[in-house]
Motif scaffolding. Structure first.
Motif, PDB file in Angstrom:
ATOM      1  N   ALA A   1      38.276  46.281  36.003  1.00 34.01           N
ATOM      2  CA  ALA A   1      36.575  47.004  36.717  1.00 34.01           C
ATOM      3  C   ALA A   1      36.910  48.237  35.982  1.00 34.01           C
ATOM      4  O   ALA A   1      36.443  49.469  35.589  1.00 34.01           O
ATOM      5  CB  ALA A   1      36.626  47.194  37.746  1.00 34.01           C
ATOM      6  N   VAL A   2      37.979  49.064  35.414  1.00 35.86           N
ATOM      7  CA  VAL A   2      38.386  49.921  34.730  1.00 35.86           C
ATOM      8  C   VAL A   2      38.191  50.008  33.765  1.00 35.86           C
ATOM      9  O   VAL A   2      37.601  50.654  32.924  1.00 35.86           O
ATOM     10  CB  VAL A   2      39.502  50.478  35.153  1.00 35.86           C
ATOM     11  N   GLU A   3      38.526  49.528  32.931  1.00 34.85           N
ATOM     12  CA  GLU A   3      38.390  49.360  31.493  1.00 34.85           C
ATOM     13  C   GLU A   3      37.181  48.599  31.124  1.00 34.85           C
ATOM     14  O   GLU A   3      37.257  48.551  29.482  1.00 34.85           O
ATOM     15  CB  GLU A   3      39.607  49.086  30.465  1.00 34.85           C
ATOM     16  N   GLY A   4      36.884  46.978  31.411  1.00 31.67           N
ATOM     17  CA  GLY A   4      35.545  46.720  31.241  1.00 31.67           C
ATOM     18  C   GLY A   4      36.083  45.564  30.775  1.00 31.67           C
ATOM     19  O   GLY A   4      37.642  45.268  29.864  1.00 31.67           O
ATOM     20  N   VAL A   5      35.033  44.929  29.718  1.00 29.68           N
ATOM     21  CA  VAL A   5      35.473  44.064  28.681  1.00 29.68           C
ATOM     22  C   VAL A   5      36.040  44.657  28.126  1.00 29.68           C
ATOM     23  O   VAL A   5      35.015  45.499  27.188  1.00 29.68           O
ATOM     24  CB  VAL A   5      34.417  42.936  29.229  1.00 29.68           C
TER      25      VAL A   5
ATOM     26  N   ASN B   1      39.305  42.857  38.998  1.00 29.58           N
ATOM     27  CA  ASN B   1      40.544  43.083  39.042  1.00 29.58           C
ATOM     28  C   ASN B   1      40.607  44.519  39.209  1.00 29.58           C
ATOM     29  O   ASN B   1      39.699  45.150  38.237  1.00 29.58           O
ATOM     30  CB  ASN B   1      41.952  42.774  38.557  1.00 29.58           C
ATOM     31  N   LYS B   2      41.113  45.402  39.964  1.00 28.04           N
ATOM     32  CA  LYS B   2      41.400  46.526  39.875  1.00 28.04           C
ATOM     33  C   LYS B   2      39.730  47.656  40.406  1.00 28.04           C
ATOM     34  O   LYS B   2      39.542  49.159  39.852  1.00 28.04           O
ATOM     35  CB  LYS B   2      41.608  47.599  38.666  1.00 28.04           C
ATOM     36  N   VAL B   3      39.266  46.931  41.649  1.00 29.09           N
ATOM     37  CA  VAL B   3      38.037  47.712  41.436  1.00 29.09           C
ATOM     38  C   VAL B   3      38.616  48.105  42.899  1.00 29.09           C
ATOM     39  O   VAL B   3      37.692  49.031  43.331  1.00 29.09           O
ATOM     40  CB  VAL B   3      37.892  46.878  42.506  1.00 29.09           C
ATOM     41  N   ASP B   4      39.442  49.176  43.152  1.00 31.82           N
ATOM     42  CA  ASP B   4      40.189  49.856  44.134  1.00 31.82           C
ATOM     43  C   ASP B   4      40.906  50.927  43.590  1.00 31.82           C
ATOM     44  O   ASP B   4      41.122  52.080  43.311  1.00 31.82           O
ATOM     45  CB  ASP B   4      41.619  49.676  44.669  1.00 31.82           C
TER      46      ASP B   4
ATOM     47  N   ALA C   1      36.851  52.548  38.365  1.00 29.45           N
ATOM     48  CA  ALA C   1      35.833  51.056  38.258  1.00 29.45           C
ATOM     49  C   ALA C   1      34.635  51.400  38.673  1.00 29.45           C
ATOM     50  O   ALA C   1      33.837  51.902  38.869  1.00 29.45           O
ATOM     51  CB  ALA C   1      36.758  50.257  39.545  1.00 29.45           C
ATOM     52  N   ARG C   2      34.405  50.019  38.027  1.00 35.02           N
ATOM     53  CA  ARG C   2      32.734  50.101  37.447  1.00 35.02           C
ATOM     54  C   ARG C   2      32.784  48.080  37.454  1.00 35.02           C
ATOM     55  O   ARG C   2      33.126  47.361  37.439  1.00 35.02           O
ATOM     56  CB  ARG C   2      31.904  50.375  35.714  1.00 35.02           C
TER      57      ARG C   2
END
Length: 137
Positions: free
Chosen positions: A101-105, A128-131, A135-136
């Protein structure tokens, strides 16, 4: 007995090995969660993998859920090891594509999804990594 070959795929640092570790823990295969940072995960067995904190070689952990054998396959995410991932793709019954969720696709994510579609392998996305900070959704 039926078998499910389930691949965990993603770009580097999306959290494939950490997700694999959590799935193994929740399935009761391991009693303690390992960490990529401390080099004690089930699927990163090469010394270089443990030192660098990356997956270089695809690794399989097998376990039973009911009357099914699950072969959970943790794959490398770094583009340098894409040939290792390609060897696995043809064996998969299904896949989990992990996206941070931080780096995205990432470009590697797109390559993997195209390959899965071309081979007709069903897949789901796991964000993953939504916390984490940044995060987006």
């Amino acid at each position: 007995m039926r078998t499910l070959n389930l691949g965990i795929l993603a770009h580097v640092d999306a959290g494939k090995t950490s997700l694999t570790e959590r799935l193994l823990f929740n399935a009761g295969v391991i009693d303690k969660l390992g960490s990529v940072d401390t080099g004690d995960t089930q699927t990163d067995s090469l010394e270089l993998e443990r030192q660098r904190g990356i997956t270089i070689r695809a690794a399989v952990v097998s376990f039973r859920i009911g009357d099914r054998i699950v072969n959970l396959i943790d794959t490398p995410g770094h583009p340098d090891f894409i040939a290792e991932v390609e060897r696995v793709l043809g064996l998969l019954d299904a896949a989990v594509v992990v996206v941070s969720a931080v780096e995205g696709v990432q470009a590697e994510t797109r390559v993997l999804v195209r390959a899965l579609r071309r081979l007709g392998v069903p897949f789901v996305f796991f964000v993953n990594k939504v916390d984490r900070l940044g995060a987006r959704y």
